[in-house]
Design a protein around this motif. Structure first.
Motif, PDB file in Angstrom:
ATOM      1  N   ASP B 175      17.979  33.639 -43.121  1.00  0.00           N
ATOM      2  CA  ASP B 175      17.541  32.809 -44.235  1.00  0.00           C
ATOM      3  C   ASP B 175      16.025  32.922 -44.393  1.00  0.00           C
ATOM      4  O   ASP B 175      15.292  33.024 -43.403  1.00  0.00           O
ATOM      5  N   ALA B 176      15.551  32.920 -45.637  1.00  0.00           N
ATOM      6  CA  ALA B 176      14.104  32.951 -45.884  1.00  0.00           C
ATOM      7  C   ALA B 176      13.506  31.564 -45.694  1.00  0.00           C
ATOM      8  O   ALA B 176      12.330  31.418 -45.368  1.00  0.00           O
ATOM      9  N   GLY B 177      14.320  30.560 -45.889  1.00  0.00           N
ATOM     10  CA  GLY B 177      13.827  29.180 -45.763  1.00  0.00           C
ATOM     11  C   GLY B 177      13.029  28.770 -46.979  1.00  0.00           C
ATOM     12  O   GLY B 177      12.681  29.605 -47.816  1.00  0.00           O
ATOM     13  N   PRO B 178      12.746  27.481 -47.086  1.00  0.00           N
ATOM     14  CA  PRO B 178      11.947  27.007 -48.227  1.00  0.00           C
ATOM     15  C   PRO B 178      10.492  27.447 -48.074  1.00  0.00           C
ATOM     16  O   PRO B 178      10.069  27.824 -46.980  1.00  0.00           O
ATOM     17  N   LEU B 179       9.737  27.421 -49.156  1.00  0.00           N
ATOM     18  CA  LEU B 179       8.301  27.723 -49.129  1.00  0.00           C
ATOM     19  C   LEU B 179       7.611  26.865 -48.067  1.00  0.00           C
ATOM     20  O   LEU B 179       7.853  25.666 -47.975  1.00  0.00           O
ATOM     21  N   THR B 180       6.728  27.493 -47.282  1.00  0.00           N
ATOM     22  CA  THR B 180       5.929  26.735 -46.319  1.00  0.00           C
ATOM     23  C   THR B 180       4.631  26.350 -47.003  1.00  0.00           C
ATOM     24  O   THR B 180       3.862  27.222 -47.412  1.00  0.00           O
ATOM     25  N   LEU B 181       4.386  25.070 -47.126  1.00  0.00           N
ATOM     26  CA  LEU B 181       3.262  24.633 -47.964  1.00  0.00           C
ATOM     27  C   LEU B 181       2.041  24.257 -47.153  1.00  0.00           C
ATOM     28  O   LEU B 181       1.056  23.779 -47.681  1.00  0.00           O
ATOM     29  N   ARG B 182       2.105  24.482 -45.822  1.00  0.00           N
ATOM     30  CA  ARG B 182       0.862  24.184 -45.078  1.00  0.00           C
ATOM     31  C   ARG B 182       0.856  24.941 -43.772  1.00  0.00           C
ATOM     32  O   ARG B 182       1.833  25.525 -43.363  1.00  0.00           O
TER      33      ARG B 182
END
Lengths: 182, 182, 182, 182, 182
Positions: B175-182
């Motif tokens: 899975d790529a996973g959700p965007l990492t925002l930090r």
């Protein structure tokens, strides 16, 4: 469009509960597990902030595996669930094959519209539209919301669209504006 | 969806043998001679491990020559054989012409979905996704199984999809996973 | 499929001449003037060597100008001439525009299948698949025959296809075989 | 095909004027303002030289703005004007965008054929097929005429096509001929 | 075409007000918020200058978000609003993805025409057709007006098109003219 809310008003005199019991106009929102941002949530949040939410219109949501699965889901939201318009949200990936798949998904959404004579707003954010995840997230959020608002306008306030004709309006990034001629 | 199993329960009172005799929901699985891995077997194995296999739902399998033959076979699995969803599995080859053929095959699967208003999950593994045959085999196995599971979820557990919306879920690789925002 | 031959058997008791008078299953073969090899002849030769030729099934042949004319001809072989499957044979040329035309022709064959819910086996030999005319001729002959045989199997011996699922079967050149995992 | 002329013969005994009053088979010819050569005239000239012109069959002509407008015009020639076949003539320009438009126009012609189950012969001359305007003009003339003749053959002399199967027949330039195997 | 105005004349004797009360032929004009020039206004201005405007025919206008939304809007202008022809105006942007989207939008317009058997004139001005905004504006204005005029001719003066067959007529830029053969 807006037909159901008209029917409702005619029935209005008969019942004080009409707002609760009469059928509402339905806006469909379909998103994917594949996308890396919760685009469906952004679209639903925007619709929840539109006048008449829960009263004049309601939202029906679906999630499918990937963006190629959006078209038939949108068609069923229209045909089986009675939606008057659908917002279809997905994220094509970075690889060349993803571009081709996005093309096929978009063709499917086009065909679904024409087979149902009902608008389906395609909201695609390409994973490579921005390198910075924060900027990309803002594109996801902004484009999903703007197109959800467009769907609402198309059903209830078409004059909002007419007054912006040819004005270089964008979703996701800044408006381009009309051509500057001097 | 699940309509046939509902009918079954209504008939339940009339017969103790209902589980054997009542019509089951049908999931179609169509694969090709062209692919270099038995993708259909992987999909059928996964479905056989899902709750209700043989009881609530059953699997109908077909094999066609190549991936361009999948679309009409999937359509017939829906229209003639009564499948509620189809998993269509194929392997586009390495040559440029194979890419174009894959595009045509994918367009066919899209059209078949829209003409039948029924989901067909396209499971394509491109022969050049990995050089190492062992890695490629694991992509074949994993993607075929994951999409078979998706088909099952779409019919019987749609909340599994909803809770993964926007989570960067993949089939075949991690899975790529959700965007990492930090 | 095979419906017509079933009807025939019911009438069998009434007439000794049933093999001659009863309607046979029909396989369509459509080819082009454009191709540089008589692909239709190769396909018809293969079908003539299949069990039941002239007895259980028969062949209806058509020739059109070029490969873009195959789709509507195949559709009419199905709808007007009652074919249960069609083998459509053509040769895309070497120029880039030929590739695009081949794409359009293939999309047409895909659509014709879906509109009729009947398989049409696309047998395209690209003029640049081999430089040596003798090798190219063998590709024409082999691919045309193999797909004619596939058409026969699809109607009368589907287990032949099932047992080759995922085995890397090819037409025109050697089979690729399944992935070698050690 | 040729149905209307058959009807005519049955009525023949009743009236000496049958040639004037009975409905003729109709061949449609549609061309564009965009093309830089009067392709429609070339096609009509060829048809006027075919046996039975004005007696067995007649020609219905239409002109549209550009080649993307050919498909719906051809469909209407079939559905409203009763044409049994249509020759659709256009000239894609030199720019990359013209190539894409030609692709869309060709897809439209393919779809129009399949929706009407009637052949539409696509006669496209690309503006860059020759630099010398005289050569290009000969391509325009020759291809338009040859395909008009093909349309005639498809309706009235299909054996002309059958006997040329696999012979590398071309329109516009010299025939390629069959593969030379020694 | 022109059917409604014929009906009108029959009713003419009954009422002096027929020009006001009888149904007029309708020409649809659909444009976008995305475009950077008011193409719809240019098209409507041209139609307002055509003979019979407001008397024989009228114009129905719609605005949608982007050019991918044109097709279903055009279809509804035909099916729900009774338009006999539609002018669909949009501006594809400069990025590669815009080209692909333009392709999908154009395919949609093609399909909408074939599903309704009604012409829809695609008027696309690509943002990169000129660097100078003033030149680009003139392309917007000229192409929008010329195609609006074409729509009028197709309904009311088809001989205008026939007499220009093969003359290299263009919209937006200068006519190319017919091939110069000496």
């Amino acid at each position: 469009m807006g037909k159901k809310s008209e029917k409702k008003s005619k029935k209005g005199a008969k019942s004080k509960k009409r707002r609760d019991s009469a059928p509402l106009v339905r806006i469909g929102v379909v998103d994917t597990m594949f996308a890396r941002y919760d685009m469906g949530q952004a679209a639903r949040d925007e619709l929840a902030a539109c006048a008449g939410y829960g009263d004049t219109f309601t939202v029906i949501a679906r999630t499918v595996p990937g963006f190629k699965d959006l078209a038939v889901a949108a068609k069923n939201l229209i045909e089986r669930d009675g939606c008057s318009i659908v917002v279809a949200l997905g994220m094509p990936g970075k690889a060349p094959i993803d571009k081709q798949c996005a093309h096929e998904a978009a063709q499917g959404l086009m065909l679904a519209q024409l087979l149902t004579s009902t608008p389906i707003l395609e909201v695609f954010v390409h994973e490579d539209e921005a390198d910075d995840p924060k900027i990309l997230a803002s594109v996801f959020e902004n484009r999903s919301r703007k197109h959800a608002r467009n769907a609402y306008w198309m059903l209830f306030e078409p004059e909002q669209l007419r007054r912006r004709a040819g004005q270089g309006v964008r979703q996701g990034f800044e408006d381009a504006g009309p051509l500057t001629l001097r």
